[in-house]
Every structure is written in C-alpha cells, then in structure tokens.
Design a protein around this motif. Structure first.
Motif, PDB file in Angstrom:
ATOM      1  N   THR A 315       0.804  -1.191  -0.013  1.00  0.00           N
ATOM      2  CA  THR A 315      -0.046   0.088   0.064  1.00  0.00           C
ATOM      3  C   THR A 315       0.786   1.174  -0.096  1.00  0.00           C
ATOM      4  N   ARG A 316       1.872   1.300   0.741  1.00  0.00           N
ATOM      5  CA  ARG A 316       2.807   2.607   0.678  1.00  0.00           C
ATOM      6  C   ARG A 316       3.508   2.685  -0.362  1.00  0.00           C
ATOM      7  N   SER A 317       4.069   1.764  -1.090  1.00  0.00           N
ATOM      8  CA  SER A 317       4.731   1.718  -2.019  1.00  0.00           C
ATOM      9  C   SER A 317       3.777   2.314  -3.238  1.00  0.00           C
ATOM     10  N   SER A 318       2.720   1.742  -3.304  1.00  0.00           N
ATOM     11  CA  SER A 318       1.461   2.289  -4.458  1.00  0.00           C
ATOM     12  C   SER A 318       1.267   3.481  -4.136  1.00  0.00           C
ATOM     13  N   LEU A 319       1.114   4.113  -3.086  1.00  0.00           N
ATOM     14  CA  LEU A 319       0.980   5.560  -2.794  1.00  0.00           C
ATOM     15  C   LEU A 319       1.981   6.234  -3.466  1.00  0.00           C
ATOM     16  N   ALA A 320       3.324   5.826  -2.994  1.00  0.00           N
ATOM     17  CA  ALA A 320       4.696   6.542  -3.656  1.00  0.00           C
ATOM     18  C   ALA A 320       4.655   6.521  -5.112  1.00  0.00           C
ATOM     19  N   VAL A 321       4.318   5.440  -5.663  1.00  0.00           N
ATOM     20  CA  VAL A 321       4.374   5.279  -7.230  1.00  0.00           C
ATOM     21  C   VAL A 321       3.242   6.148  -7.717  1.00  0.00           C
ATOM     22  N   GLY A 322       2.020   6.314  -7.169  1.00  0.00           N
ATOM     23  CA  GLY A 322       1.048   7.364  -7.518  1.00  0.00           C
ATOM     24  C   GLY A 322       1.396   8.775  -7.455  1.00  0.00           C
ATOM     25  N   ALA A 323       2.225   9.004  -6.286  1.00  0.00           N
ATOM     26  CA  ALA A 323       2.567  10.290  -6.154  1.00  0.00           C
ATOM     27  C   ALA A 323       3.720  10.549  -7.105  1.00  0.00           C
ATOM     28  N   GLY A 324       4.594   9.756  -7.610  1.00  0.00           N
ATOM     29  CA  GLY A 324       5.393  10.204  -8.506  1.00  0.00           C
ATOM     30  C   GLY A 324       4.799  10.510 -10.157  1.00  0.00           C
ATOM     31  N   MET A 325       3.787  10.179 -10.321  1.00  0.00           N
ATOM     32  CA  MET A 325       3.105  10.170 -11.608  1.00  0.00           C
ATOM     33  C   MET A 325       2.230  11.586 -11.306  1.00  0.00           C
ATOM     34  N   VAL A 326       2.316  12.207 -10.426  1.00  0.00           N
ATOM     35  CA  VAL A 326       1.190  13.410 -10.365  1.00  0.00           C
ATOM     36  C   VAL A 326       1.865  14.552 -11.146  1.00  0.00           C
ATOM     37  N   SER A 327       3.067  14.935 -11.183  1.00  0.00           N
ATOM     38  CA  SER A 327       3.476  15.994 -11.826  1.00  0.00           C
ATOM     39  C   SER A 327       3.223  16.189 -13.368  1.00  0.00           C
ATOM     40  N   ARG A 328       2.712  17.069 -13.924  1.00  0.00           N
ATOM     41  CA  ARG A 328       2.155  17.151 -15.412  1.00  0.00           C
ATOM     42  C   ARG A 328       3.522  17.920 -16.000  1.00  0.00           C
ATOM     43  N   GLY A 329       4.139  18.733 -15.582  1.00  0.00           N
ATOM     44  CA  GLY A 329       5.356  19.476 -16.038  1.00  0.00           C
ATOM     45  C   GLY A 329       5.183  19.928 -17.437  1.00  0.00           C
ATOM     46  N   GLU A 330       6.188  20.042 -18.138  1.00  0.00           N
ATOM     47  CA  GLU A 330       6.290  20.740 -19.542  1.00  0.00           C
ATOM     48  C   GLU A 330       5.452  19.982 -20.423  1.00  0.00           C
ATOM     49  N   VAL A 331       5.228  18.528 -20.217  1.00  0.00           N
ATOM     50  CA  VAL A 331       4.448  17.684 -21.223  1.00  0.00           C
ATOM     51  C   VAL A 331       2.840  18.243 -21.326  1.00  0.00           C
ATOM     52  N   ALA A 332       2.530  18.622 -20.092  1.00  0.00           N
ATOM     53  CA  ALA A 332       0.992  19.083 -20.100  1.00  0.00           C
ATOM     54  C   ALA A 332       0.933  20.695 -20.506  1.00  0.00           C
ATOM     55  N   LEU A 333       1.995  21.199 -20.306  1.00  0.00           N
ATOM     56  CA  LEU A 333       2.086  22.689 -20.877  1.00  0.00           C
ATOM     57  C   LEU A 333       2.091  22.651 -22.474  1.00  0.00           C
ATOM     58  N   ILE A 334       2.887  21.651 -23.030  1.00  0.00           N
ATOM     59  CA  ILE A 334       2.764  21.641 -24.524  1.00  0.00           C
ATOM     60  C   ILE A 334       1.476  21.246 -25.054  1.00  0.00           C
ATOM     61  N   ILE A 335       0.978  20.141 -24.390  1.00  0.00           N
ATOM     62  CA  ILE A 335      -0.370  19.831 -24.785  1.00  0.00           C
ATOM     63  C   ILE A 335      -1.713  20.962 -24.526  1.00  0.00           C
ATOM     64  N   ALA A 336      -1.457  21.933 -23.741  1.00  0.00           N
ATOM     65  CA  ALA A 336      -2.219  22.882 -23.442  1.00  0.00           C
ATOM     66  C   ALA A 336      -2.094  23.738 -24.413  1.00  0.00           C
ATOM     67  N   ALA A 337      -0.894  24.189 -24.880  1.00  0.00           N
ATOM     68  CA  ALA A 337      -0.634  25.158 -26.057  1.00  0.00           C
ATOM     69  C   ALA A 337      -1.269  24.507 -27.393  1.00  0.00           C
ATOM     70  N   ILE A 338      -1.186  23.324 -27.546  1.00  0.00           N
ATOM     71  CA  ILE A 338      -1.828  22.775 -28.775  1.00  0.00           C
ATOM     72  C   ILE A 338      -3.395  23.056 -28.748  1.00  0.00           C
ATOM     73  N   GLY A 339      -3.898  22.658 -27.364  1.00  0.00           N
ATOM     74  CA  GLY A 339      -5.349  22.881 -27.424  1.00  0.00           C
ATOM     75  C   GLY A 339      -5.828  24.349 -27.667  1.00  0.00           C
ATOM     76  N   LEU A 340      -5.014  25.348 -27.018  1.00  0.00           N
ATOM     77  CA  LEU A 340      -5.274  26.536 -27.125  1.00  0.00           C
ATOM     78  C   LEU A 340      -5.182  26.948 -29.023  1.00  0.00           C
ATOM     79  N   GLU A 341      -4.304  26.524 -29.560  1.00  0.00           N
ATOM     80  CA  GLU A 341      -3.953  26.650 -31.031  1.00  0.00           C
ATOM     81  C   GLU A 341      -5.116  25.992 -31.813  1.00  0.00           C
TER      82      GLU A 341
END
Length: 380
Positions: A315-341
């Motif tokens: 359970t604890r390791s699963s929470l850690a793995v899930g937490a590690g995937m939370v950041s959207r970073g530059e990938v989401a920003l690129i997708i957002a810019a595509i959506g705006l365009e």
C-alpha cells in the motif's frame, strides 16, 4: 538583462534548495517555489523569455539523460508489467474524471475530452530529481515510474492525435503511429549496437573531453529525433542515457554531465516552471484552479496507485508510485498550448490549467517524501 537574471536564478535556486532541505523537504521544492517568487506573479525580477525557455529545455533534457545513465536496465525490464498497469491507471482515471469536469463546466464533447487528456499527461522530470535526492531512483518503485512515464507519453500523444483529427486538425494517424514505432525501433537499435562502439572509438581522439562531448551530443540527437517523431524529447534523452549507461564510459559521462547540468541548466529549468506561471491571469477563476488542481492530483495519484497495487506493490509503495506520477510538468504545458491553438481551450481556461500544472509539479516532491517507503536501503 539576461545575464543579470541568470545570476539571480543560479544563486536563488541554491539558497532556496538549501532552505527546503533544512525544513525537511526535497531541495527541488524550494527551487520550484523560488521561480514563482521571482516571476511575474510576485516580485517580477525574472521575465518569461524565449531564451529562458530554451535554456530550461536543455535543463530538463540533461536531467532525464542523467536519469537514463543511472537506470538499472535489468530492473527496468522486470518492471514492464507494473509500468503498464501504473501508466494506464494514470491515464484512465484523469481522462474519465477530467471529461466529467469539462461536461459540468458546460464544455462541448471534444473540449471536455481534451481536458481529460491534458490531465492524463505526466512528466517525471521533477520526480526524477526528488528520487535522486532520496537515493531511490533505482528502486523498484523508481524504475516502475520510468517505465510508466514512457507508456503514458506514447498513449497520451496517440490519443491526442485522434482527438485533433476529429477536431479538424490535419493528422495522418497511420503516419503518426509509424513515426513513433520507427523512433523506438531505431533508437533502441542504435543505442544497443552503435552507441557503445562509437564511445569506444571516440576515446582515442586527441582533444579535450571527447567522451562527454559525444555523450551530450547523443543526448541532444536522441531528444531531437524523439521530438521530430512526435515523442517527448525527454523520452529520447532518457533512452540515450540508458544506452550510454551500458558502456564503459558511463561514469565519466555521468560525472561530467552532472557538473554541467546542475551548475547551470537544471536550476534554470526548475525556476522557469514558476516563472512561466502568472497566477494573476486567472482572475475570478481561482476557484476553478483550486478544483481542477485537486482533481489533477487525486486522479493521477489514485489511478496510478491502484495500478501499482494491482502489480503487487504494498500500500505504501503504491501511494509512492502514484505520487511520482502526479506532476504534469512541461508535457502538459505543451499539450495545453496545442489545445489553445486548436480552439479546444479558451485563454481563460488555458491560464487556469497553467496554474494547475504548477500545483501538480510543486506538490510532487513533498508527496514523494511523505509516501516513499523508509525501510528500503538507499541506492549508493
């Protein structure tokens, strides 16, 4: 002006990182927050310029390159099934809940799907730095996260291509899929057969630092190739690092690349995330930013965490793995810019989503520190 800004960034990130550590948090958290403090939202000492953006891109590419150099390939292979479950779990939950949020906001079907797709994106660059500080990058959780990130990137970009084709964009889906397949086939083949041979030959050149120069050049070439074929540049940089990590020159390349990256480019990357966020731009939509930030954090954390649980993690390791995937970073920003365009986002919602991306990025380091198993021996 740029020279002055760079001097402020380099000094401020080191001081902020040190303060974060003294407060019991990963240093990367302080580096992220100092960007917000120095940027247009607060002090306005640093401007979000194109030059700063390009320097930050080099920073994140080198960061993922170093992560590749440190990757245990055998552990990475063993984490394939777990990475798939974590990756798909981290896509299904944000995609479904994100679509529902769009529907409740009164968005049409395609913009609602796009919102869910954007929330499904993941960038593990911040996670990588946090895990390096904790000495956990080569743990089972760490390698599973890297495997899941590759899967997440490929699947989200393919789904984005489908969505853009329905939205009227000029997208050739067979060509897109072919280019992605070609990238992984060629990059893995070149990394396996050509890179070690090339590095061995380079050692005989009678010039200064031939090995590290070629190593970084390969990192940039793999990143460029990835971006050209529609895969995130950070995935290409990571594969380049894994390839060089199997050679005899691994330690030399890693040691000298770390010096270059952490002395200059990586601090610029961390700072730029906060600098590009202008919280004043969301106006009266602050409540929406709060709601979507909560949705973004919980859906990825729970979705990827459940995937890890199904893969046999505690359970604890699963929470850690899930937490590690939370950041959207530059990938989401690129997708957002595509959506705006593509007119799938309006400017007000775009501003809100930029803030959401910042929130997911900032909360990731403390979540990792809170959830990561403490009994596991740190990697050397």
């Amino acid at each position: 002006m740029l020279i002055f800004e760079l001097a402020i960034i380099l000094v401020a990130t080191k001081l902020a990182g040190d303060l974060a550590v003294r407060l019991g948090q990963p240093s990367v958290l302080g580096k992220l927050l100092i960007g917000l403090l120095l940027g247009p939202s607060l002090l306005g000492l640093i401007e979000n310029t194109e030059v700063l953006h390009e320097l930050s891109q080099i920073g994140v590419i080198l960061l993922m390159f170093i992560a590749g150099l440190e990757t245990d390939v055998q552990e990475f292979k063993r984490s394939g099934k777990a990475g798939s479950l974590v990756g798909f779990g981290g896509i299904i939950a944000p995609l479904g809940i994100g679509y529902l949020c769009g529907y409740l906001l009164g968005l049409d079907t395609l913009p609602s799907i796009f919102l869910g797709l954007l929330l499904s994106a993941t960038s593990v660059s911040i996670t990588v730095q946090s895990l390096r500080e904790m000495g956990r990058l080569n743990s089972r959780e760490g390698t599973t996260l890297m495997s899941a990130a590759v899967i997440d990137d490929v699947v989200v970009v393919i789904l984005l291509a489908f969505l853009l084709s329905f939205a009227g964009g000029d997208v050739n889906l067979p060509l897109l899929l072919g280019k992605k397949a070609a990238f992984f086939l060629i990059s893995i083949l070149v990394g396996w057969k050509v890179v070690p041979w090339l590095l061995q030959k380079i050692t005989s050149l009678r010039v200064t630092e031939p090995v590290v120069t070629i190593g970084i050049s390969l990192c940039f070439l793999f990143a460029w190739f990835a971006e050209t074929t529609g895969v995130a540049a950070i995935i290409g940089a990571y594969i380049a690092g894994v390839s060089i990590g199997q050679s005899k020159q691994k330690q030399e390349v890693m040691h000298k690349t770390e010096t270059i990256a952490y002395a200059f480019f990586v601090p610029v990357f961390f700072t730029s995330i906060g600098v590009m966020t202008d919280v004043q731009g969301i106006g009266n939509n602050w409540w929406l930013a709060v709601v979507l930030s909560i949705v973004a954090v919980l859906t990825k954390w729970v979705g990827s965490g459940l995937g890890a649980k199904l893969a046999g993690f505690s359970t604890r390791s699963s929470l850690a793995v899930g937490a590690g995937m939370v950041s959207r970073g530059e990938v989401a920003l690129i997708i957002a810019a595509i959506g705006l365009e593509a007119n799938l986002l309006d400017k007000s919602l775009f501003a809100v989503l930029v803030v959401v991306v910042l929130v997911t990025t900032v909360v990731t380091p403390p979540l990792l520190k809170l959830t990561f198993p403490k009994h596991e021996k740190k990697a050397p």
